[in-house]
Write a protein that holds these residues in place. Structure first.
Motif, mmCIF file in Angstrom:
data_model
loop_
_atom_site.group_PDB
_atom_site.id
_atom_site.type_symbol
_atom_site.label_atom_id
_atom_site.label_comp_id
_atom_site.label_asym_id
_atom_site.label_seq_id
_atom_site.Cartn_x
_atom_site.Cartn_y
_atom_site.Cartn_z
ATOM 1 N N GLU A 38 0.816 -1.211 0.000
ATOM 2 C CA GLU A 38 0.000 0.000 0.000
ATOM 3 C C GLU A 38 0.851 1.263 0.000
ATOM 4 O O GLU A 38 1.902 1.323 0.645
ATOM 5 C CB GLU A 38 -0.941 0.007 1.204
ATOM 6 N N GLN A 39 0.371 2.245 -0.760
ATOM 7 C CA GLN A 39 0.976 3.574 -0.824
ATOM 8 C C GLN A 39 2.498 3.500 -1.037
ATOM 9 O O GLN A 39 3.274 4.091 -0.305
ATOM 10 C CB GLN A 39 0.652 4.360 0.458
ATOM 11 N N VAL A 40 2.876 2.784 -2.075
ATOM 12 C CA VAL A 40 4.306 2.628 -2.363
ATOM 13 C C VAL A 40 4.870 3.809 -3.143
ATOM 14 O O VAL A 40 6.083 3.946 -3.282
ATOM 15 C CB VAL A 40 4.576 1.312 -3.129
ATOM 16 N N HIS A 41 3.980 4.661 -3.670
ATOM 17 C CA HIS A 41 4.413 5.864 -4.373
ATOM 18 C C HIS A 41 3.621 7.064 -3.863
ATOM 19 O O HIS A 41 2.521 6.908 -3.313
ATOM 20 C CB HIS A 41 4.206 5.731 -5.885
ATOM 21 N N GLY B 211 5.800 5.675 -10.475
ATOM 22 C CA GLY B 211 4.609 6.485 -10.303
ATOM 23 C C GLY B 211 4.931 7.953 -10.221
ATOM 24 O O GLY B 211 4.541 8.747 -11.063
ATOM 25 N N ASP B 212 5.684 8.338 -9.196
ATOM 26 C CA ASP B 212 6.088 9.727 -9.069
ATOM 27 C C ASP B 212 7.418 9.892 -9.787
ATOM 28 O O ASP B 212 7.523 9.646 -10.970
ATOM 29 C CB ASP B 212 6.165 10.129 -7.587
ATOM 30 N N ARG B 213 8.440 10.249 -9.094
ATOM 31 C CA ARG B 213 9.766 10.337 -9.708
ATOM 32 C C ARG B 213 10.666 9.197 -9.244
ATOM 33 O O ARG B 213 11.892 9.278 -9.353
ATOM 34 C CB ARG B 213 10.397 11.694 -9.371
ATOM 35 N N ALA B 214 10.051 8.147 -8.740
ATOM 36 C CA ALA B 214 10.820 7.037 -8.181
ATOM 37 C C ALA B 214 10.453 5.723 -8.854
ATOM 38 O O ALA B 214 9.365 5.565 -9.397
ATOM 39 C CB ALA B 214 10.581 6.935 -6.677
ATOM 40 N N VAL B 215 11.393 4.779 -8.809
ATOM 41 C CA VAL B 215 11.169 3.405 -9.240
ATOM 42 C C VAL B 215 11.314 2.510 -8.014
ATOM 43 O O VAL B 215 12.266 2.662 -7.240
ATOM 44 C CB VAL B 215 12.185 2.979 -10.318
ATOM 45 N N ARG B 216 10.381 1.599 -7.824
ATOM 46 C CA ARG B 216 10.432 0.678 -6.691
ATOM 47 C C ARG B 216 10.575 -0.744 -7.216
ATOM 48 O O ARG B 216 9.974 -1.116 -8.223
ATOM 49 C CB ARG B 216 9.154 0.777 -5.858
ATOM 50 N N LEU B 217 11.347 -1.563 -6.486
ATOM 51 C CA LEU B 217 11.522 -2.975 -6.829
ATOM 52 C C LEU B 217 10.967 -3.846 -5.711
ATOM 53 O O LEU B 217 11.195 -3.571 -4.528
ATOM 54 C CB LEU B 217 12.995 -3.307 -7.053
ATOM 55 N N PHE B 218 10.268 -4.908 -6.100
ATOM 56 C CA PHE B 218 9.674 -5.823 -5.133
ATOM 57 C C PHE B 218 10.049 -7.260 -5.495
ATOM 58 O O PHE B 218 10.110 -7.614 -6.673
ATOM 59 C CB PHE B 218 8.140 -5.698 -5.143
#
Length: 281
Positions: free
Chosen positions: A203-206, A226-233
């Motif tokens: 939840e709410q990762v960006h 989403g925003d200016r970030a990349v997330r890895l899972f």
């Protein structure tokens, strides 16, 4: 080729502008893995198939009021699109034995949703597809069919995803089609496609709405932006799916070499889950 200050050389590509053929904004672009063609889709109902020299090979009218998403299949045979209508339309881009373009023909449609499709995805072997719709459901399809003999895709699984009925969604299908990732707003939901059950929710990762999702080619990682970030899972549901599959195959294995190979894959998946603190007892 230009010479650098350190004495080495660097290669730079000369920019090539394709002629402006679209009458509306382009929403998707793709290059076939075979390198034979490029696909562009605009926000009206137009898809163009180009060669790499910028010549239009074919024009497709999707008849979907407007296009929201389009993609080339990993096998490079198909181009698919979705839009205002409750279906995904798929065409085959046909080439001759010598690699010469021949035609684009209608292949099949994914029919079963009752509202517009947000997006869709192919599995790595192009034998499975997934879709998510404003009707609040996602669907997994078997697309390994003989469409030239009028065989339609088979619906394998339908799952509920109520968020899709209220807000735009993004979708990604793992390379082996075992895990479906759905994004709504700034949250990500992971489903086991075999059982249709939600296994993880981030939840709410960006800070803003997620704009895209993608699995890596091994299926071990899921990336979001989403925003200016990349997330890895880590794709823990994918490892669990491997565990379930290997355990089932082990029970039916008929010879020792097969059992050893399956046991090795099972152990590797269990060790990966253990290292991530996600091994269920």
């Amino acid at each position: 080729m230009t010479k650098r200050e350190d004495g080495g050389y660097t290669f730079t590509a000369t920019p090539e502008d394709f002629p402006k053929k679209h009458k509306a904004a382009i929403v998707n672009i793709g290059i076939a893995d075979t390198g034979k063609f490029i696909m562009t889709a605009s926000s009206d109902t137009t898809i163009l198939i180009w060669n790499l020299k910028g010549q239009v090979l074919s024009t497709i009218n999707t008849n979907q009021m407007h296009n929201t998403s389009a993609a080339i299949s990993p096998c490079s045979r198909f181009v698919a699109s979705c839009g205002f209508t409750p279906d995904v339309k798929v065409w085959e881009v046909c080439f001759g034995k010598k690699g010469d373009f021949q035609e684009v023909v209608r292949a099949f449609e994914l029919k079963g949703h009752s509202a517009a499709i947000h997006c869709f995805a192919f599995s790595n072997d192009s034998r499975r597809m997934a879709s998510v719709s404003k009707d609040g459901t996602w669907k997994l399809w078997d697309t390994d069919v003989e469409y030239k003999k009028q065989q339609d895709p088979y619906l394998l699984r339908t799952g509920r995803f109520e968020e899709a009925s209220a807000v735009p969604c993004r979708l990604a299908l793992s390379p082996d089609a075992q895990v479906l990732a759905l994004a709504s707003g700034s949250s990500i939901h992971l489903y086991n496609t075999r059982r249709g059950e939600k296994e993880e929710c981030f939840e709410q990762v960006h800070g803003e709405c997620i704009s895209d999702l993608s699995f890596d080619v091994t299926g071990r990682l899921l990336a979001s932006c989403g925003d200016r970030a990349v997330r890895l899972f880590h794709n823990t549901p994918g490892y669990r799916a491997v565990v379930e599959e290997m355990q089932g195959l082990l029970k039916r294995a008929s010879n020792e070499s097969t059992r050893q190979r399956l046991q090795q894959q099972l152990t590797q998946a269990q060790e990966a889950l253990k290292s991530l603190g996600a091994l269920r007892k």
